[in-house]
Scaffold this active site. Structure first.
Site, short mmCIF file in Angstrom:
data_model
loop_
_atom_site.label_atom_id
_atom_site.label_comp_id
_atom_site.label_asym_id
_atom_site.label_seq_id
_atom_site.Cartn_x
_atom_site.Cartn_y
_atom_site.Cartn_z
N SER A 185 -5.08 15.92 49.59
CA SER A 185 -3.89 16.46 48.94
C SER A 185 -2.58 16.18 49.66
O SER A 185 -1.53 16.14 49.04
CB SER A 185 -4.05 17.97 48.77
OG SER A 185 -4.32 18.58 50.01
N HIS A 213 -7.75 16.96 43.25
CA HIS A 213 -6.59 16.10 42.95
C HIS A 213 -6.98 14.83 42.21
O HIS A 213 -6.11 14.04 41.85
CB HIS A 213 -5.86 15.74 44.25
CG HIS A 213 -5.18 16.91 44.87
ND1 HIS A 213 -3.86 17.25 44.62
CD2 HIS A 213 -5.66 17.87 45.70
CE1 HIS A 213 -3.56 18.34 45.27
NE2 HIS A 213 -4.64 18.75 45.95
N LYS A 244 -4.07 21.64 38.61
CA LYS A 244 -3.38 20.36 38.81
C LYS A 244 -3.33 19.64 37.46
O LYS A 244 -2.53 20.04 36.63
CB LYS A 244 -4.07 19.59 39.92
CG LYS A 244 -4.20 20.56 41.12
CD LYS A 244 -4.51 19.99 42.40
CE LYS A 244 -4.86 21.05 43.43
NZ LYS A 244 -3.86 22.06 43.75
#
Ligand code: PMP
Length: 404
Positions: A185, A213, A244
């Protein structure tokens, strides 16, 4: 002596950061204008530090589905999954996730953080061994601690180091779980998952990949880094978050292991907390549908990522990893990073300021994250503002050294 005395050093550093401009841990978005714009300190800024990779937070279908769910199911469930907090929509989302990932089962948690706590501490116990990448996210570390398992850290993104450590354990007869992330990240670097899979197969251990991610970002269908490396069948447990590319709040674990469902009765972070609100569940269901139906979003995200990567590299900035939707620019020291970060906001660009000890290698970083919703004009503007802010940094440094 006060309980807070132990924070004196941290407080002094925090005060220095605030004195340099504004408080990086207390940025307030006074108003959200769109998926890529907000008002901060009265200024309109382009947001380049969210994890809104597919830009779906304002998608009208997703907003409608969410509003409709609140009207239908109410604002909160007021109960845990094992009591009154399992609605048919929680089950439906679990089936959607399992179907999307091609897994037998999925479990939904109220946050991605809790998904890591719940899956890791559910799977591993005091008699087991966990081998984790040294740069793992705090939620992975916390899940490992909660499990009580023996922890062994291997060098970041080093299948060779993992191999060596597993070889040392060859006569130890504990069950072993290896944990890596898809894309990290802070620096945006990818795990060499094919090599990790090779090591895990040779040693006959199980593998968990946190795709927080990478979900919606990597793979031809957006299933993540395991899809991109074509090793999904070798990943035993997938963990992910809704916060996300799915534009909501929540997390999940998924697996083909027939015993996986038992975690519902053994995982404390699953059992002893209220279940996700109907709105979060509805958003995640709607955004997951968009990921499947609109692969163009992912392509747009990558176009933006490559454009910013090229723009910043051409300007001479040092970028920590290859091009990806996370672009971390390394600055010489904390003062420079803090100066640039403030100057960027003053000129209308918000990025994340990442400082040690929150950075893997002690770097001082400006972490940018791209969205499919960014326009090319916004990406160009971000590059211009970086250039201006860097010039201002040089001038500031020159005046400082002249005064010394
Ligand atoms: N895993 C990783 C790798 C993350 O980066 C994060 C959050 N940044 C999480 C888990 C936790 O997710 P959430 O914010 O949904 O709790």
């Amino acid at each position: 002596m006060s309980l807070f005395d132990k924070y004196n050093q941290v407080n002094a550093r925090h005060d220095r950061l605030i004195a340099a401009g504004r408080d990086p841990f207390n940025i307030c978005m006074d108003r959200i204008v769109s998926a890529t714009e907000a008002i901060i300190d009265g200024r309109e800024v382009i947001l380049v530090g969210t994890n809104n990779y597919l830009g779906l937070t304002f998608d009208s279908d997703c907003v409608e589905a969410t509003v409709e769910a609140v009207r239908r199911e109410g604002t909160g469930t007021t109960g845990s999954r094992i009591a009154n907090g399992t609605y048919s929509s929680h089950r439906d989302l679990e089936q959607d996730i399992a179907g999307f990932l091609g897994r037998k089962a999925a479990m939904v948690f109220p946050t991605g953080y809790q998904a890591n706590l719940g899956i890791i501490a559910g799977l591993a116990g005091p008699k087991d061994t966990i081998l984790l990448d040294a740069d793992s996210h705090a939620s992975i570390y916390d899940g490992c601690r909660l499990s009580g398992a023996t922890l062994i850290r291997f060098r970041h993104n080093s299948p060779a180091d993992l191999d060596k450590r597993l070889a040392r354990l060859k006569d130890d007869n504990t069950s072993k779980l290896v944990i890596v992330e898809g894309i990290y990240s802070i620096l945006g670097d990818q795990a060499p998952l094919d090599e990790f899979v090779d090591v895990k197969r040779r040693h006959g251990v199980e593998l968990l990949v946190d795709e927080a991610h990478s979900l919606g970002v990597f793979g031809d269908n957006g299933r993540g880094i395991a899809e991109a490396y074509n090793v999904e069948q070798d990943v035993d447990y997938v963990v992910g978050t809704f916060s996300k590319s799915l534009g909501a709040v929540g997390g999940f674990g998924a697996s083909d292991n027939p015993a996986f469902e038992r975690l519902r009765f053994t995982s404390r972070p699953y059992m002893f907390t209220a279940s996700s609100s109907p709105s979060s569940i509805a958003t995640a269901r709607a955004t997951l549908k968009k990921i499947k139906a609109q692969p163009g979003l992912r392509l747009q995200l990558w176009d933006n990522a490559r454009a910013l990567y090229k723009g910043l590299s051409d300007l001479g900035f040092e970028i920590c990893a290859e091009a990806s939707p996370i672009i971390a620019v390394r600055l010489r020291d904390e003062e420079s990073a803090v100066f640039m970060w403030n100057a960027l906001i003053n000129a209308g660009v918000y990025v994340n300021l990442a400082l040690p000890p929150g950075t893997p290698d002690g770097s001082c970083l400006l972490r940018c994250s791209l969205s499919a919703a960014h326009t090319s004009a916004q990406v160009r503007r971000v590059c211009e503002v970086f250039e201006q802010a860097h010039r201002a940094l040089k001038d500031w440094r020159d005046t400082q050294s002249a005064a010394e």
